[in-house]
Design a protein around this motif. Structure first.
Motif, PDB file in Angstrom:
ATOM      1  N   ALA A  31       0.809  -1.360  -0.035  1.00  0.00           N
ATOM      2  CA  ALA A  31      -0.052  -0.011   0.037  1.00  0.00           C
ATOM      3  C   ALA A  31       0.921   1.321  -0.031  1.00  0.00           C
ATOM      4  O   ALA A  31       1.919   1.497   0.782  1.00  0.00           O
ATOM      5  N   GLY A  32       0.540   2.146  -0.946  1.00  0.00           N
ATOM      6  CA  GLY A  32       1.305   3.611  -1.240  1.00  0.00           C
ATOM      7  C   GLY A  32       2.594   3.133  -1.899  1.00  0.00           C
ATOM      8  O   GLY A  32       3.286   4.261  -2.156  1.00  0.00           O
ATOM      9  N   ARG A  33       2.983   1.972  -2.216  1.00  0.00           N
ATOM     10  CA  ARG A  33       4.359   1.993  -2.893  1.00  0.00           C
ATOM     11  C   ARG A  33       3.889   0.768  -4.169  1.00  0.00           C
ATOM     12  O   ARG A  33       4.900  -0.022  -4.522  1.00  0.00           O
ATOM     13  N   GLU A  34       2.833   0.810  -4.601  1.00  0.00           N
ATOM     14  CA  GLU A  34       2.463   0.110  -5.716  1.00  0.00           C
ATOM     15  C   GLU A  34       3.276   0.301  -6.941  1.00  0.00           C
ATOM     16  O   GLU A  34       3.619   1.276  -7.435  1.00  0.00           O
ATOM     17  N   PRO A  35       3.741  -0.869  -7.795  1.00  0.00           N
ATOM     18  CA  PRO A  35       4.440  -0.581  -8.889  1.00  0.00           C
ATOM     19  C   PRO A  35       3.473   0.024 -10.131  1.00  0.00           C
ATOM     20  O   PRO A  35       2.485  -0.621 -10.237  1.00  0.00           O
TER      21      PRO A  35
END
Length: 226
Positions: free
Chosen positions: A116-120
């Motif tokens: 969450a918040g770091r999705e590629p």
């Protein structure tokens, strides 16, 4: 009640020091919760934190993870003095907490929760296949049978804790704080969690393990601070 300084009690060979608290003092409305606490955490070591209610365990965890600022003393991470202004700042530095009550995005998948918040992304769109590949790799490294496509809210308590731990590892946690992680688990689930804690030790993570259960101390912990 002030918490006394740390004392080691274990036979495991410690790794290098990751985090040190020196002379930590914390007061609330004139009441001293922590009075000069020293605590050292080492890579590949499971450090138990025990004590009666009101002994200061929660306060030292808050200071360690950026949820509270100490009134005196200092925090040394990787040999450098640091000052965490928030839990997000602590997470960015590699100090992550998994609390007794795990809060996940219940309607989202396990993979979405882990990243969450770091999705590629590519061209502004989430790369879902890559997201689940990365999330599943973290779960597999813990040795837990959880599908990254599963809906997080449908998982049992123990599995939700594993997802929270996987998220912490995906943040490159050097220090993982487990606050009463077994309090709501059945015995079989406790053994699963302790197995994950041992894997974390093997991969070099410094683990803080808060518990009231002495059998868990002997089963998983290398050092005890009372």
């Amino acid at each position: 009640m002030p918490m006394p300084a740390s004392h080691g009690a274990g036979s495991a060979m410690p790794g290098h020091e990751v985090l040190r608290l020196e002379g930590i003092v914390k007061r609330y409305a004139g009441v001293t919760a922590l009075a000069g606490v020293d605590l050292a955490l080492r890579a590949g070591e499971v450090h138990a934190l025990v004590g009666e209610n009101g002994a200061g365990k929660s306060t030292i965890l808050k200071v360690m993870t950026g949820a509270a600022r100490p009134d005196a003393g200092r925090i040394v991470l990787g040999g450098r003095a640091v000052s965490f202004t928030s839990p997000l700042a602590a997470q960015a530095a590699g100090v992550v907490a998994v609390h007794q009550e795990v809060h996940l995005l219940g309607q989202r998948t396990v993979g979405e929760n882990i990243l969450a918040g770091r999705e590629p992304t590519r061209l502004g769109l989430v790369r879902w296949g890559e997201l689940h590949r990365r999330a599943q790799a973290v779960l597999d490294s813990l040795g837990v049978a959880i599908d990254s496509h599963a809906v997080a809210g449908a998982l049992p308590v123990a599995a939700r804790q594993m997802v929270a731990i996987a998220r912490a590892l995906s943040l490159d946690a050097q220090v993982l704080v487990l606050d009463e992680p077994t309090s709501a688990l059945a015995e079989a689930e406790v053994q699963l969690l302790l197995g994950v804690v041992r894997r974390l030790r093997e991969r070099g993570t410094a683990v803080v393990f808060v518990t009231h259960r002495f059998d868990e101390l002997y089963a998983a912990c290398d050092v005890v601070t009372v």
